[in-house]
Design a protein around this motif. Structure first.
Motif, PDB file in Angstrom:
ATOM      1  N   GLN A  69       2.237   1.833  -3.509  1.00 58.31           N
ATOM      2  CA  GLN A  69       1.201   2.325  -4.422  1.00 58.31           C
ATOM      3  C   GLN A  69       0.847   3.779  -4.160  1.00 58.31           C
ATOM      4  OE1 GLN A  69      -1.897  -0.557  -3.821  1.00 58.31           O
ATOM      5  NE2 GLN A  69      -1.010  -2.043  -5.281  1.00 58.31           N
ATOM      6  N   SER A  70       1.131   4.262  -2.966  1.00 62.16           N
ATOM      7  CA  SER A  70       0.807   5.648  -2.628  1.00 62.16           C
ATOM      8  C   SER A  70       1.889   6.624  -3.072  1.00 62.16           C
ATOM      9  CB  SER A  70       0.606   5.788  -1.111  1.00 62.16           C
ATOM     10  OG  SER A  70       1.841   5.569  -0.422  1.00 62.16           O
ATOM     11  N   ASN A  71       2.990   6.078  -3.648  1.00 66.01           N
ATOM     12  CA  ASN A  71       4.106   6.881  -4.124  1.00 66.01           C
ATOM     13  C   ASN A  71       4.786   7.671  -3.003  1.00 66.01           C
ATOM     14  OD1 ASN A  71       3.768   6.101  -6.853  1.00 66.01           O
ATOM     15  ND2 ASN A  71       2.127   7.619  -7.101  1.00 66.01           N
ATOM     16  N   ARG A  72       4.656   7.195  -1.768  1.00 69.52           N
ATOM     17  CA  ARG A  72       5.303   7.842  -0.627  1.00 69.52           C
ATOM     18  C   ARG A  72       6.409   6.977  -0.048  1.00 69.52           C
ATOM     19  NH1 ARG A  72       2.335   7.968   3.443  1.00 69.52           N
ATOM     20  NH2 ARG A  72       0.459   6.892   2.745  1.00 69.52           N
ATOM     21  N   TYR A  73       6.821   5.952  -0.795  1.00 69.58           N
ATOM     22  CA  TYR A  73       7.855   5.045  -0.300  1.00 69.58           C
ATOM     23  C   TYR A  73       9.228   5.685  -0.348  1.00 69.58           C
ATOM     24  CZ  TYR A  73      11.109   1.146  -0.191  1.00 69.58           C
ATOM     25  OH  TYR A  73      12.155   0.319   0.111  1.00 69.58           O
ATOM     26  N   ALA A 133       0.828  -1.203   0.000  1.00 69.18           N
ATOM     27  CA  ALA A 133       0.000   0.000   0.000  1.00 69.18           C
ATOM     28  C   ALA A 133       0.865   1.258   0.000  1.00 69.18           C
ATOM     29  CB  ALA A 133      -0.917  -0.006   1.222  1.00 69.18           C
ATOM     30  N   LEU A 134       1.991   1.214   0.715  1.00 69.43           N
ATOM     31  CA  LEU A 134       2.891   2.358   0.750  1.00 69.43           C
ATOM     32  C   LEU A 134       3.544   2.594  -0.602  1.00 69.43           C
ATOM     33  CD1 LEU A 134       4.154   4.504   2.601  1.00 69.43           C
ATOM     34  CD2 LEU A 134       5.971   2.868   3.117  1.00 69.43           C
TER      35      LEU A 134
END
Length: 256
Positions: free
Chosen positions: A247-251, A244-245
Protein backbone atom coordinates in the motif's frame (compact mmCIF):
# COMPACT_ATOMS: atom_id res chain seq x y z
CA UNK A 1 0.57 -7.95 -10.28
CA UNK A 2 0.21 -6.48 -6.84
CA UNK A 3 -3.25 -8.00 -6.39
CA UNK A 4 -1.87 -11.45 -7.18
CA UNK A 5 0.92 -10.98 -4.63
CA UNK A 6 -1.55 -10.16 -1.87
CA UNK A 7 -3.48 -13.36 -2.56
CA UNK A 8 -0.29 -15.41 -2.30
CA UNK A 9 0.54 -13.86 1.08
CA UNK A 10 -2.95 -14.59 2.36
CA UNK A 11 -2.51 -18.23 1.44
CA UNK A 12 0.77 -18.39 3.37
CA UNK A 13 -1.08 -18.37 6.72
CA UNK A 14 -1.02 -22.16 6.50
CA UNK A 15 -1.59 -22.69 10.22
CA UNK A 16 -4.91 -20.87 10.29
CA UNK A 17 -7.16 -23.82 9.44
CA UNK A 18 -5.22 -26.43 11.47
CA UNK A 19 -5.21 -24.03 14.43
CA UNK A 20 -8.97 -23.48 14.20
CA UNK A 21 -9.56 -27.23 13.82
CA UNK A 22 -7.39 -28.07 16.85
CA UNK A 23 -9.20 -25.49 18.95
CA UNK A 24 -12.58 -26.79 17.81
CA UNK A 25 -11.55 -30.20 19.17
CA UNK A 26 -10.32 -28.53 22.35
CA UNK A 27 -13.61 -26.68 22.80
CA UNK A 28 -15.55 -29.91 22.36
CA UNK A 29 -13.41 -31.65 24.99
CA UNK A 30 -13.72 -28.73 27.42
CA UNK A 31 -17.50 -28.64 26.95
CA UNK A 32 -17.72 -32.39 27.53
CA UNK A 33 -15.60 -32.14 30.71
CA UNK A 34 -17.70 -29.20 31.92
CA UNK A 35 -20.91 -31.15 31.33
CA UNK A 36 -19.54 -34.18 33.19
CA UNK A 37 -18.48 -31.95 36.10
CA UNK A 38 -21.97 -30.43 36.31
CA UNK A 39 -23.57 -33.92 36.32
CA UNK A 40 -21.09 -35.16 38.94
CA UNK A 41 -21.64 -32.09 41.13
CA UNK A 42 -25.42 -32.43 40.86
CA UNK A 43 -25.28 -36.10 41.85
CA UNK A 44 -23.13 -35.25 44.88
CA UNK A 45 -25.63 -32.63 46.00
CA UNK A 46 -28.58 -35.00 45.55
CA UNK A 47 -26.88 -37.81 47.49
CA UNK A 48 -25.82 -35.44 50.25
CA UNK A 49 -22.10 -36.13 49.84
CA UNK A 50 -19.72 -33.39 50.88
CA UNK A 51 -16.74 -32.36 48.74
CA UNK A 52 -14.38 -29.40 49.22
CA UNK A 53 -15.96 -26.37 47.56
CA UNK A 54 -12.50 -25.15 46.51
CA UNK A 55 -11.90 -28.31 44.48
CA UNK A 56 -15.24 -28.01 42.69
CA UNK A 57 -14.69 -24.29 42.03
CA UNK A 58 -11.22 -24.96 40.59
CA UNK A 59 -12.63 -27.57 38.21
CA UNK A 60 -15.25 -25.12 36.95
CA UNK A 61 -12.69 -22.31 36.57
CA UNK A 62 -10.22 -24.49 34.64
CA UNK A 63 -12.85 -25.93 32.29
CA UNK A 64 -14.64 -22.63 31.62
CA UNK A 65 -11.28 -20.84 31.27
CA UNK A 66 -10.04 -23.36 28.68
CA UNK A 67 -13.29 -23.07 26.78
CA UNK A 68 -13.06 -19.26 26.67
CA UNK A 69 -9.39 -19.39 25.66
CA UNK A 70 -10.24 -21.53 22.64
CA UNK A 71 -13.04 -19.16 21.64
CA UNK A 72 -10.57 -16.26 21.92
CA UNK A 73 -7.98 -18.13 19.85
CA UNK A 74 -10.44 -19.02 17.08
CA UNK A 75 -11.68 -15.41 16.96
CA UNK A 76 -8.12 -14.12 16.72
CA UNK A 77 -7.25 -16.58 13.94
CA UNK A 78 -10.39 -15.82 11.92
CA UNK A 79 -10.12 -12.04 12.24
CA UNK A 80 -6.33 -11.84 12.17
CA UNK A 81 -6.22 -10.15 15.60
CA UNK A 82 -2.76 -10.63 17.07
CA UNK A 83 -3.78 -9.25 20.47
CA UNK A 84 -6.30 -12.09 20.82
CA UNK A 85 -3.61 -14.63 20.01
CA UNK A 86 -1.22 -12.98 22.47
CA UNK A 87 -3.79 -13.34 25.27
CA UNK A 88 -4.49 -16.89 24.11
CA UNK A 89 -0.79 -17.79 24.15
CA UNK A 90 -0.30 -16.27 27.61
CA UNK A 91 -3.26 -18.24 28.97
CA UNK A 92 -2.12 -21.51 27.38
CA UNK A 93 1.44 -21.02 28.64
CA UNK A 94 0.24 -20.48 32.21
CA UNK A 95 -2.25 -23.38 32.08
CA UNK A 96 0.16 -25.90 30.52
CA UNK A 97 3.03 -25.12 32.89
CA UNK A 98 0.73 -25.24 35.91
CA UNK A 99 -0.86 -28.59 35.13
CA UNK A 100 2.38 -30.31 34.04
CA UNK A 101 4.39 -29.12 37.05
CA UNK A 102 1.52 -29.85 39.44
CA UNK A 103 1.02 -33.34 38.03
CA UNK A 104 4.74 -34.17 38.10
CA UNK A 105 5.28 -32.92 41.66
CA UNK A 106 2.12 -34.28 43.27
CA UNK A 107 1.80 -37.63 41.49
CA UNK A 108 3.72 -39.84 43.90
CA UNK A 109 2.58 -38.10 47.08
CA UNK A 110 -1.12 -37.93 46.19
CA UNK A 111 -1.03 -41.42 44.66
CA UNK A 112 0.36 -43.06 47.78
CA UNK A 113 -1.87 -41.11 50.19
CA UNK A 114 -5.03 -41.88 48.23
CA UNK A 115 -4.30 -45.59 47.98
CA UNK A 116 -3.34 -45.87 51.65
CA UNK A 117 -6.45 -43.94 52.72
CA UNK A 118 -8.79 -46.14 50.71
CA UNK A 119 -7.08 -49.31 51.93
CA UNK A 120 -7.35 -48.18 55.56
CA UNK A 121 -11.03 -47.32 55.08
CA UNK A 122 -11.83 -50.80 53.82
CA UNK A 123 -9.74 -52.59 56.44
CA UNK A 124 -11.54 -50.61 59.15
CA UNK A 125 -14.75 -52.42 58.13
CA UNK A 126 -13.37 -55.73 59.35
CA UNK A 127 -14.76 -58.01 60.65
CA UNK A 128 -17.50 -58.22 58.03
CA UNK A 129 -19.73 -60.29 60.26
CA UNK A 130 -21.17 -57.13 61.79
CA UNK A 131 -20.74 -54.13 59.44
CA UNK A 132 -23.00 -51.10 59.72
CA UNK A 133 -25.58 -50.38 57.03
CA UNK A 134 -23.45 -47.87 55.09
CA UNK A 135 -20.44 -50.18 55.00
CA UNK A 136 -22.57 -53.13 53.99
CA UNK A 137 -24.06 -51.17 51.09
CA UNK A 138 -20.60 -50.06 49.95
CA UNK A 139 -19.24 -53.59 50.12
CA UNK A 140 -22.18 -55.02 48.21
CA UNK A 141 -21.64 -52.46 45.44
CA UNK A 142 -17.92 -53.27 45.28
CA UNK A 143 -18.57 -57.01 45.17
CA UNK A 144 -21.14 -56.73 42.39
CA UNK A 145 -19.01 -54.33 40.35
CA UNK A 146 -15.66 -56.09 40.70
CA UNK A 147 -17.04 -59.66 40.88
CA UNK A 148 -15.32 -60.57 44.12
CA UNK A 149 -16.27 -61.53 47.68
CA UNK A 150 -14.97 -60.38 51.06
CA UNK A 151 -11.86 -58.30 51.55
CA UNK A 152 -8.87 -60.40 52.62
CA UNK A 153 -9.77 -64.09 52.79
CA UNK A 154 -12.60 -64.01 50.28
CA UNK A 155 -16.02 -65.37 51.23
CA UNK A 156 -14.64 -66.54 54.61
CA UNK A 157 -14.62 -62.91 55.79
CA UNK A 158 -18.43 -62.99 55.90
CA UNK A 159 -18.62 -66.06 58.10
CA UNK A 160 -21.98 -67.76 57.81
CA UNK A 161 -23.75 -64.63 56.48
CA UNK A 162 -22.52 -64.57 52.91
CA UNK A 163 -24.54 -61.90 51.04
CA UNK A 164 -26.20 -62.36 47.68
CA UNK A 165 -23.71 -59.97 46.06
CA UNK A 166 -21.10 -62.74 46.43
CA UNK A 167 -23.11 -65.18 44.33
CA UNK A 168 -21.09 -66.17 41.26
CA UNK A 169 -22.48 -66.90 37.80
CA UNK A 170 -19.25 -66.93 35.79
CA UNK A 171 -17.22 -70.17 35.48
CA UNK A 172 -13.59 -69.69 36.38
CA UNK A 173 -14.33 -67.06 39.00
CA UNK A 174 -16.40 -69.23 41.30
CA UNK A 175 -15.71 -71.48 44.20
CA UNK A 176 -18.22 -74.07 45.36
CA UNK A 177 -19.06 -73.98 49.04
CA UNK A 178 -19.50 -77.22 50.89
CA UNK A 179 -20.81 -77.84 54.34
CA UNK A 180 -17.34 -77.99 55.86
CA UNK A 181 -16.01 -74.91 54.04
CA UNK A 182 -17.84 -72.29 56.04
CA UNK A 183 -19.78 -73.06 59.14
CA UNK A 184 -23.45 -72.36 58.59
CA UNK A 185 -23.09 -71.42 54.90
CA UNK A 186 -25.54 -72.90 52.40
CA UNK A 187 -24.28 -76.10 50.83
CA UNK A 188 -23.34 -76.18 47.12
CA UNK A 189 -23.48 -72.39 46.83
CA UNK A 190 -21.23 -70.78 44.20
CA UNK A 191 -19.52 -67.54 45.25
CA UNK A 192 -16.71 -65.39 43.89
CA UNK A 193 -13.35 -66.82 44.86
CA UNK A 194 -11.16 -63.69 44.81
CA UNK A 195 -11.16 -61.19 47.71
CA UNK A 196 -12.07 -57.61 46.85
CA UNK A 197 -9.29 -55.61 48.51
CA UNK A 198 -6.47 -56.43 46.03
CA UNK A 199 -8.79 -55.99 43.05
CA UNK A 200 -10.19 -52.72 44.38
CA UNK A 201 -6.73 -51.25 45.03
CA UNK A 202 -5.55 -52.37 41.59
CA UNK A 203 -8.53 -50.67 39.92
CA UNK A 204 -7.97 -47.58 42.04
CA UNK A 205 -4.31 -47.37 40.99
CA UNK A 206 -5.28 -47.80 37.34
CA UNK A 207 -7.95 -45.10 37.54
CA UNK A 208 -5.60 -42.70 39.31
CA UNK A 209 -2.83 -43.31 36.76
CA UNK A 210 -5.34 -42.72 33.96
CA UNK A 211 -6.41 -39.39 35.49
CA UNK A 212 -2.79 -38.31 35.84
CA UNK A 213 -2.09 -39.33 32.24
CA UNK A 214 -5.06 -37.29 31.03
CA UNK A 215 -3.86 -34.26 32.98
CA UNK A 216 -0.33 -34.58 31.64
CA UNK A 217 -1.64 -35.15 28.11
CA UNK A 218 -3.80 -32.04 28.41
CA UNK A 219 -0.71 -30.03 29.33
CA UNK A 220 1.19 -31.37 26.30
CA UNK A 221 -1.79 -30.59 24.04
CA UNK A 222 -1.90 -27.04 25.41
CA UNK A 223 1.82 -26.65 24.65
CA UNK A 224 1.15 -27.72 21.06
CA UNK A 225 -1.66 -25.15 20.80
CA UNK A 226 0.67 -22.56 22.31
CA UNK A 227 3.32 -23.27 19.66
CA UNK A 228 0.72 -23.10 16.89
CA UNK A 229 -0.57 -19.74 18.16
CA UNK A 230 2.96 -18.27 18.26
CA UNK A 231 3.66 -19.50 14.72
CA UNK A 232 0.33 -18.12 13.51
CA UNK A 233 1.05 -14.73 15.09
CA UNK A 234 4.30 -14.56 13.12
CA UNK A 235 2.50 -15.42 9.89
CA UNK A 236 -0.19 -12.80 10.51
CA UNK A 237 2.46 -10.19 11.31
CA UNK A 238 4.39 -10.87 8.11
CA UNK A 239 1.18 -10.71 6.11
CA UNK A 240 0.21 -7.37 7.64
CA UNK A 241 3.70 -5.95 7.07
CA UNK A 242 3.67 -7.07 3.45
CA UNK A 243 0.25 -5.60 2.77
CA UNK A 244 1.34 -2.33 4.38
CA UNK A 245 4.42 -2.33 2.14
CA UNK A 246 2.29 -2.87 -0.96
CA UNK A 247 0.00 0.00 0.00
CA UNK A 248 2.96 2.32 0.48
CA UNK A 249 3.99 1.82 -3.17
CA UNK A 250 7.53 0.94 -2.03
CA UNK A 251 7.29 -2.77 -2.81
CA UNK A 252 10.15 -4.21 -4.82
CA UNK A 253 9.47 -7.77 -6.15
CA UNK A 254 11.81 -10.27 -4.51
CA UNK A 255 12.88 -7.89 -1.74
CA UNK A 256 10.43 -9.10 0.95
Amino acid sequence: MQKSSVVVVADKTSLKRPFIFANAIHMALCFFMLRMTVIWHRDLIQTGKMVPSISVAMMYVIEVGCLLLSVLGVFGACKGKRWCLILYAAGMAAASQTIIIRTALSYQDVYEKRVVREESKLLAMMPLTAPNKANRTLLHNIQEELECCGLIEGYKDWGASIPASCNCHYPGKCVRLRGSATLGAPKNQYVYQEPCLPIYLSELKLAFSLVMAIQFGSGVFWIILLGMSIKLMGQIKRKQEFIALLQSNRYVPGAF
